[in-house]
Design an enzyme around this catalytic site. Structure first.
Site, PDB file in Angstrom:
ATOM      1  CB  VAL A  76     -27.186 -40.242 -14.318  1.00 17.42           C
ATOM      2  CG1 VAL A  76     -26.170 -40.990 -14.858  1.00 17.42           C
ATOM      3  CG2 VAL A  76     -28.362 -40.960 -13.514  1.00 17.42           C
ATOM      4  CB  CYS A  77     -21.845 -38.316 -13.474  1.00 14.54           C
ATOM      5  SG  CYS A  77     -20.327 -37.802 -14.196  1.00 14.54           S
TER       6      CYS A  77
END
Length: 130
Positions: A76-77
């Site tokens: 997940v960024c």
């Protein structure tokens, strides 16, 4: 064939459902997923607080189950996640927030992880981008 998959759409969007079905088909056909990368509104798919109405498919829960069962690398960024309130324990503590909502096996990391995955894969396929 090795695939890197980038998901830009939230779990309630059709693009997220298509990405999930594509990822399932990739593995079913004997191919490999190098990494799943959730970016922009796609980070909402990782939140433990996403709740779907009873008459809709819970795509966020399906992503979670799929990733766990297939033992996939799901990133997940971190910048997109922080901006949208998706936090793991470490980031919740760092920013003094009362709770974390990013369960395992999801991992927060930078955009460089998408670049690395694209380099390691034969194909980068994205869903829901602008």
């Amino acid at each position: 064939m090795k695939f890197a998959i980038a998901v830009f759409a939230p779990a309630h969007a059709p693009a997220s459902r298509r990405a999930l079905r594509f990822a399932q088909a990739v593995l079913a056909e004997g191919h490999e997923i190098v990494r799943l990368f959730f970016y922009q509104d796609g980070v909402h798919s990782a939140s433990a607080n996403v709740v779907f109405p009873q008459d809709e498919s819970d795509i966020a829960a399906q992503w979670h189950t799929f990733i766990q069962q297939a033992q996939l690398d799901a990133v997940v960024c971190i910048a997109a996640a922080l901006r949208r309130g998706v936090l793991d324990e470490q980031e919740a503590g760092r920013y003094g927030r009362p709770a974390a909502n990013l369960p395992e096996p999801w991992v927060l990391s930078g955009l460089g992880q998408l670049h690395e995955a694209a380099q390691a894969a034969d194909r980068l396929v994205s869903f829901g981008g602008v």
